[in-house]
Design a protein around this motif. Structure first.
Motif, mmCIF file in Angstrom:
data_model
loop_
_atom_site.group_PDB
_atom_site.id
_atom_site.type_symbol
_atom_site.label_atom_id
_atom_site.label_comp_id
_atom_site.label_asym_id
_atom_site.label_seq_id
_atom_site.Cartn_x
_atom_site.Cartn_y
_atom_site.Cartn_z
ATOM 1 N N GLN A 77 -7.461 -2.090 0.868
ATOM 2 C CA GLN A 77 -6.755 -2.469 -0.356
ATOM 3 C C GLN A 77 -6.310 -3.927 -0.381
ATOM 4 O O GLN A 77 -6.211 -4.514 -1.458
ATOM 5 N N PHE B 241 3.872 0.507 2.630
ATOM 6 C CA PHE B 241 3.499 -0.514 3.599
ATOM 7 C C PHE B 241 3.391 -1.865 2.907
ATOM 8 O O PHE B 241 2.576 -2.034 1.994
ATOM 9 N N PRO C 32 -4.266 3.348 10.806
ATOM 10 C CA PRO C 32 -3.668 3.152 9.477
ATOM 11 C C PRO C 32 -4.099 1.847 8.807
ATOM 12 O O PRO C 32 -4.029 1.722 7.584
ATOM 13 N N TRP C 33 -4.547 0.890 9.604
ATOM 14 C CA TRP C 33 -4.969 -0.400 9.044
ATOM 15 C C TRP C 33 -6.257 -0.295 8.237
ATOM 16 O O TRP C 33 -6.545 -1.165 7.419
ATOM 17 N N VAL D 183 0.867 -1.173 0.000
ATOM 18 C CA VAL D 183 0.000 0.000 0.000
ATOM 19 C C VAL D 183 0.909 1.229 0.000
ATOM 20 O O VAL D 183 1.807 1.341 0.837
ATOM 21 N N ALA E 103 -7.133 1.778 5.732
ATOM 22 C CA ALA E 103 -6.812 1.855 4.301
ATOM 23 C C ALA E 103 -6.055 0.613 3.838
ATOM 24 O O ALA E 103 -6.241 0.142 2.716
ATOM 25 N N ARG E 104 -5.221 0.078 4.709
ATOM 26 C CA ARG E 104 -4.458 -1.119 4.354
ATOM 27 C C ARG E 104 -5.408 -2.291 4.104
ATOM 28 O O ARG E 104 -5.286 -2.995 3.101
ATOM 29 N N GLU F 86 1.320 4.699 1.023
ATOM 30 C CA GLU F 86 0.732 5.638 1.963
ATOM 31 C C GLU F 86 1.366 7.018 1.738
ATOM 32 O O GLU F 86 2.224 7.171 0.868
ATOM 33 N N GLU F 87 0.977 8.004 2.508
ATOM 34 C CA GLU F 87 1.465 9.364 2.275
ATOM 35 C C GLU F 87 2.992 9.455 2.338
ATOM 36 O O GLU F 87 3.618 10.086 1.491
ATOM 37 N N ARG F 88 3.610 8.811 3.315
ATOM 38 C CA ARG F 88 5.061 8.887 3.473
ATOM 39 C C ARG F 88 5.694 7.527 3.691
ATOM 40 O O ARG F 88 6.865 7.447 4.068
#
Length: 173
Positions: A160, A110, A153-154, A103, A156-157, A105-107
């Motif tokens: 996907q 993952f 954070p999970w 994934v 969005a993870r 992510e912004e920075r």
């Protein structure tokens, strides 16, 4: 210790740029990333290992799969193996990990890995990192995800990677 963590800064493909970043010095520069790796340990019983973050960490007391940032010079695979051993005391071989997916992510990039193990190995948590860990079935992971008790954070993870994770977990169980 977090202050000693040095990460490789990467491009969007995960290739190190030659720049290093110290954890705690704010985010990596715009358009750059660091690698975060996680392992879903799948027992021969079909259950998976989830861990609950320690109180002193970001997202305190939230659930997740063991995870952390790859350190300078570490691949995602090596970082995942190290974090798994440090956080819950389970050692696995690099070739046993199977990549579920990445994934962006912004920075961070993952990466979620799975590893299949015999039985349900005993867990020894690092209390600085993990409050507790337990073996649960994937339906329970889904229930906890829906209940909002996984670290944020999970969300969005899982959005996907959930279908791929389900296939990977059920592949050998």
């Amino acid at each position: 210790m977090a202050d000693d963590e040095i990460w490789d800064v990467t491009d969007v493909q995960g290739t190190p740029t030659g720049t290093l970043h110290r954890r705690g010095d704010g985010p990596v520069p715009d358009g750059s990333f660091h690698i975060v790796a996680s392992v879903c340990v799948v027992a021969s019983t079909g259950r998976v290992l989830v861990s609950r973050r320690a109180e002193g960490k970001d997202y305190p007391l939230a659930w997740e799969f063991p995870a952390g940032s790859a350190l300078r010079g570490e691949s995602s695979r090596r970082g995942a193996i190290r974090e798994l051993d440090e956080e819950v005391g389970i050692s696995v071989l690099p070739d046993d990990l199977v990549l579920v997916g990445r994934v962006i992510e912004e920075r961070a990039l993952f990466d979620l890995w799975t590893v299949h193990v015999d039985g349900e190995p005993a867990v020894v948590v690092d209390p600085e990192e993990v409050r507790e860990a337990e073996w649960v079935d994937l339906d329970e992971v889904h229930r906890r995800r829906q209940a909002g008790v996984f670290a944020s954070p999970w969300n969005a993870r899982f959005a996907q990677l959930w279908a791929s994770l389900e296939r990977a977990v059920r592949a050998e169980s």
